[in-house]
Design a protein around this motif. Sequence first.
Motif, PDB file in Angstrom:
ATOM      1  N   LEU A  19       8.035   0.161  15.740  1.00  0.00           N
ATOM      2  CA  LEU A  19       7.397  -1.150  15.571  1.00  0.00           C
ATOM      3  C   LEU A  19       7.112  -1.443  14.098  1.00  0.00           C
ATOM      4  CD1 LEU A  19       4.874  -1.269  18.565  1.00  0.00           C
ATOM      5  CD2 LEU A  19       6.950  -2.637  18.261  1.00  0.00           C
ATOM      6  N   SER A  20       6.652  -0.433  13.370  1.00  0.00           N
ATOM      7  CA  SER A  20       6.359  -0.632  11.952  1.00  0.00           C
ATOM      8  C   SER A  20       7.637  -0.987  11.193  1.00  0.00           C
ATOM      9  CB  SER A  20       5.715   0.624  11.350  1.00  0.00           C
ATOM     10  OG  SER A  20       6.622   1.705  11.309  1.00  0.00           O
ATOM     11  N   PHE A  21       8.736  -0.344  11.567  1.00  0.00           N
ATOM     12  CA  PHE A  21      10.030  -0.639  10.939  1.00  0.00           C
ATOM     13  C   PHE A  21      10.442  -2.077  11.218  1.00  0.00           C
ATOM     14  CE2 PHE A  21      14.592  -1.033  10.864  1.00  0.00           C
ATOM     15  CZ  PHE A  21      14.985  -0.308   9.750  1.00  0.00           C
ATOM     16  N   ILE A  22      10.319  -2.504  12.466  1.00  0.00           N
ATOM     17  CA  ILE A  22      10.735  -3.854  12.862  1.00  0.00           C
ATOM     18  C   ILE A  22       9.908  -4.918  12.144  1.00  0.00           C
ATOM     19  CG2 ILE A  22      10.809  -5.498  14.795  1.00  0.00           C
ATOM     20  CD1 ILE A  22      11.536  -3.113  16.603  1.00  0.00           C
ATOM     21  N   PHE A 107       2.896   0.949   7.343  1.00  0.00           N
ATOM     22  CA  PHE A 107       1.806  -0.029   7.420  1.00  0.00           C
ATOM     23  C   PHE A 107       1.170  -0.228   6.048  1.00  0.00           C
ATOM     24  CE2 PHE A 107      -2.838  -0.644   7.748  1.00  0.00           C
ATOM     25  CZ  PHE A 107      -2.841  -1.931   8.263  1.00  0.00           C
ATOM     26  N   LEU A 108       0.874   0.877   5.366  1.00  0.00           N
ATOM     27  CA  LEU A 108       0.284   0.787   4.025  1.00  0.00           C
ATOM     28  C   LEU A 108       1.264   0.175   3.031  1.00  0.00           C
ATOM     29  CD1 LEU A 108      -1.521   4.266   3.916  1.00  0.00           C
ATOM     30  CD2 LEU A 108      -2.555   2.013   4.277  1.00  0.00           C
ATOM     31  N   PHE A 109       2.538   0.513   3.168  1.00  0.00           N
ATOM     32  CA  PHE A 109       3.574  -0.053   2.311  1.00  0.00           C
ATOM     33  C   PHE A 109       3.696  -1.555   2.530  1.00  0.00           C
ATOM     34  CE2 PHE A 109       8.098  -1.117   1.539  1.00  0.00           C
ATOM     35  CZ  PHE A 109       8.189  -0.763   0.201  1.00  0.00           C
ATOM     36  N   CYS A 110       3.480  -1.991   3.761  1.00  0.00           N
ATOM     37  CA  CYS A 110       3.526  -3.422   4.091  1.00  0.00           C
ATOM     38  C   CYS A 110       2.423  -4.179   3.351  1.00  0.00           C
ATOM     39  CB  CYS A 110       3.383  -3.604   5.599  1.00  0.00           C
ATOM     40  SG  CYS A 110       3.544  -5.318   6.154  1.00  0.00           S
ATOM     41  N   THR A 280       5.219   2.437  -9.227  1.00  0.00           N
ATOM     42  CA  THR A 280       5.167   1.712  -7.951  1.00  0.00           C
ATOM     43  C   THR A 280       6.166   2.266  -6.941  1.00  0.00           C
ATOM     44  OG1 THR A 280       4.571  -0.293  -9.173  1.00  0.00           O
ATOM     45  CG2 THR A 280       5.223  -0.570  -6.883  1.00  0.00           C
ATOM     46  N   ASN A 281       7.342   2.671  -7.427  1.00  0.00           N
ATOM     47  CA  ASN A 281       8.361   3.226  -6.535  1.00  0.00           C
ATOM     48  C   ASN A 281       7.880   4.471  -5.794  1.00  0.00           C
ATOM     49  OD1 ASN A 281      10.213   1.285  -7.265  1.00  0.00           O
ATOM     50  ND2 ASN A 281      11.278   2.564  -8.740  1.00  0.00           N
ATOM     51  N   LEU A 282       6.883   5.147  -6.361  1.00  0.00           N
ATOM     52  CA  LEU A 282       6.429   6.412  -5.788  1.00  0.00           C
ATOM     53  C   LEU A 282       5.074   6.296  -5.082  1.00  0.00           C
ATOM     54  CD1 LEU A 282       7.519   8.904  -8.598  1.00  0.00           C
ATOM     55  CD2 LEU A 282       8.808   8.074  -6.633  1.00  0.00           C
ATOM     56  N   VAL A 283       4.570   5.065  -4.940  1.00  0.00           N
ATOM     57  CA  VAL A 283       3.315   4.859  -4.206  1.00  0.00           C
ATOM     58  C   VAL A 283       3.453   5.380  -2.778  1.00  0.00           C
ATOM     59  CG1 VAL A 283       1.841   3.056  -3.200  1.00  0.00           C
ATOM     60  CG2 VAL A 283       2.467   2.949  -5.609  1.00  0.00           C
ATOM     61  N   VAL A 284       4.671   5.327  -2.242  1.00  0.00           N
ATOM     62  CA  VAL A 284       4.937   5.838  -0.895  1.00  0.00           C
ATOM     63  C   VAL A 284       4.496   7.301  -0.773  1.00  0.00           C
ATOM     64  CG1 VAL A 284       6.803   6.487   0.690  1.00  0.00           C
ATOM     65  CG2 VAL A 284       6.808   4.240  -0.376  1.00  0.00           C
ATOM     66  N   ILE A 288       2.109   9.072   2.028  1.00  0.00           N
ATOM     67  CA  ILE A 288       2.512  10.241   2.819  1.00  0.00           C
ATOM     68  C   ILE A 288       1.392  11.277   2.835  1.00  0.00           C
ATOM     69  CG2 ILE A 288       4.075  12.229   2.865  1.00  0.00           C
ATOM     70  CD1 ILE A 288       6.285  10.320   1.841  1.00  0.00           C
ATOM     71  N   VAL A 289       0.758  11.493   1.685  1.00  0.00           N
ATOM     72  CA  VAL A 289      -0.369  12.430   1.604  1.00  0.00           C
ATOM     73  C   VAL A 289      -1.493  11.969   2.523  1.00  0.00           C
ATOM     74  CG1 VAL A 289      -2.187  13.326   0.090  1.00  0.00           C
ATOM     75  CG2 VAL A 289       0.174  13.245  -0.706  1.00  0.00           C
ATOM     76  N   MET A 290      -1.762  10.662   2.534  1.00  0.00           N
ATOM     77  CA  MET A 290      -2.799  10.119   3.416  1.00  0.00           C
ATOM     78  C   MET A 290      -2.415  10.311   4.886  1.00  0.00           C
ATOM     79  SD  MET A 290      -3.892   6.557   1.552  1.00  0.00           S
ATOM     80  CE  MET A 290      -4.727   6.539  -0.045  1.00  0.00           C
ATOM     81  N   ALA A 291      -1.145  10.050   5.215  1.00  0.00           N
ATOM     82  CA  ALA A 291      -0.681  10.166   6.606  1.00  0.00           C
ATOM     83  C   ALA A 291      -0.761  11.602   7.105  1.00  0.00           C
ATOM     84  CB  ALA A 291       0.752   9.645   6.722  1.00  0.00           C
ATOM     85  N   ASN A 292      -0.642  12.562   6.193  1.00  0.00           N
ATOM     86  CA  ASN A 292      -0.665  13.976   6.583  1.00  0.00           C
ATOM     87  C   ASN A 292      -2.050  14.609   6.474  1.00  0.00           C
ATOM     88  OD1 ASN A 292       2.057  14.061   7.188  1.00  0.00           O
ATOM     89  ND2 ASN A 292       2.670  14.757   5.159  1.00  0.00           N
ATOM     90  N   HIS A 293      -3.065  13.795   6.185  1.00  0.00           N
ATOM     91  CA  HIS A 293      -4.424  14.319   6.073  1.00  0.00           C
ATOM     92  C   HIS A 293      -4.932  14.771   7.441  1.00  0.00           C
ATOM     93  CE1 HIS A 293      -8.714  14.545   5.142  1.00  0.00           C
ATOM     94  NE2 HIS A 293      -8.358  14.593   3.862  1.00  0.00           N
ATOM     95  N   LYS A 294      -5.714  15.818   7.455  1.00  0.00           N
ATOM     96  CA  LYS A 294      -6.208  16.391   8.708  1.00  0.00           C
ATOM     97  C   LYS A 294      -6.927  15.372   9.576  1.00  0.00           C
ATOM     98  CE  LYS A 294      -6.740  21.217   7.253  1.00  0.00           C
ATOM     99  NZ  LYS A 294      -7.710  22.313   6.967  1.00  0.00           N
ATOM    100  N   PHE A 295      -7.748  14.522   8.934  1.00  0.00           N
ATOM    101  CA  PHE A 295      -8.518  13.566   9.718  1.00  0.00           C
ATOM    102  C   PHE A 295      -7.620  12.604  10.472  1.00  0.00           C
ATOM    103  CE2 PHE A 295      -9.886   9.095   9.737  1.00  0.00           C
ATOM    104  CZ  PHE A 295     -10.814   9.166  10.763  1.00  0.00           C
ATOM    105  N   VAL A 296      -6.536  12.157   9.833  1.00  0.00           N
ATOM    106  CA  VAL A 296      -5.630  11.185  10.446  1.00  0.00           C
ATOM    107  C   VAL A 296      -5.059  11.727  11.744  1.00  0.00           C
ATOM    108  CG1 VAL A 296      -3.483   9.894  10.124  1.00  0.00           C
ATOM    109  CG2 VAL A 296      -5.054  10.166   8.213  1.00  0.00           C
TER     110      VAL A 296
END
Length: 343
Positions: A19-22, A107-110, A280-284, A288-296
Amino acid sequence: MTISLKNKIFTKTKILNILSFIVIWILYGFNTYNSDYKTYEEIYNIIAVTGNYSSRNIEFGYKYIMKFFTMLHFDYQLFLICYSFICLFLLFKAVSKFTDKQYIVFFLFCLYPLHQYILANRLALAMGIVIYAISYLREFNISNVIKYILLILCASLIHSTSFIYILLLIVYLDQKKVLIISLLVTVVLGISLFVPSVVLFIAKFFPKILFYIKDGTNIFTIPVIVIYYIAIICLFMFCKNKTYDDKYKNDYLMFRKIFYAISCSIPMIYFSMDFFRILTNLVVLIYIVMANHKFVVNHLITKKSLDIIFIFILFITIQNYTFGYKNNLESQIIPIISNNLFW
């Protein structure tokens, strides 16, 4: 029961990823107007009629991608739909090498900096190639080095600024050496760019540098950029040892060294904000670090996790407002949202 639960989580994650891709593909590929839309459309139409387009502002690789689609008799809008799918699919595959929660990154990239890549078609594909190439920096061997260099060269054929990522080969070294080399390169580059003869020499290999540095950057912008770099490093320090899976821990350490290395771009940003794209190209990678955080992953609401949420939201909000919405809301973001084939 455990297997069933795992399958359910995997299914939900996979659906959210799709869905995020679409959503991003619709915003990007089906956009019908933005501040650069007409410029790229004109270039595409010239190639369609004449078979060529000669300009230093359009790289060899991107020009021939356009030429390929004109041979299929696609109009510019159909080209954009196909091209954006390729860009996002490559980015999706690249992100999937570092996390199974691509939807969080997308989502964050959007939110930021998607609108910049909708405007800068060439940069979108180059970014995906660079992120994919970074996966070969995980382990040092001749094969990985060759693959990384070849991919960076491919990205440079799409957007010439991508060539600077060759410097990221230093992340094979330990953190202390990366810091020392990055500092030395930053100082030398900072001094060199103030010497006209050096700039002219660089221009022989990178002609667009003369175009980039002609305007300069507002002197008050540089401290903001420096503070942003420091905030990124602090965020990485904050996330230390907090990845939910050990297989991502080495990626986290590699990303941190990458951001040390690209601090070398600060002297260039003084001459033009166009070089801010290097970061900016590497903000992704931050996402990724946020997406892999334990809390997430654990979703455990505690006082400590609330602090984590606050820090993430604060960082994203300040970043997005400062570099995304402050000056670009009416001129870039609203036109992109308002003009789409779906509505």
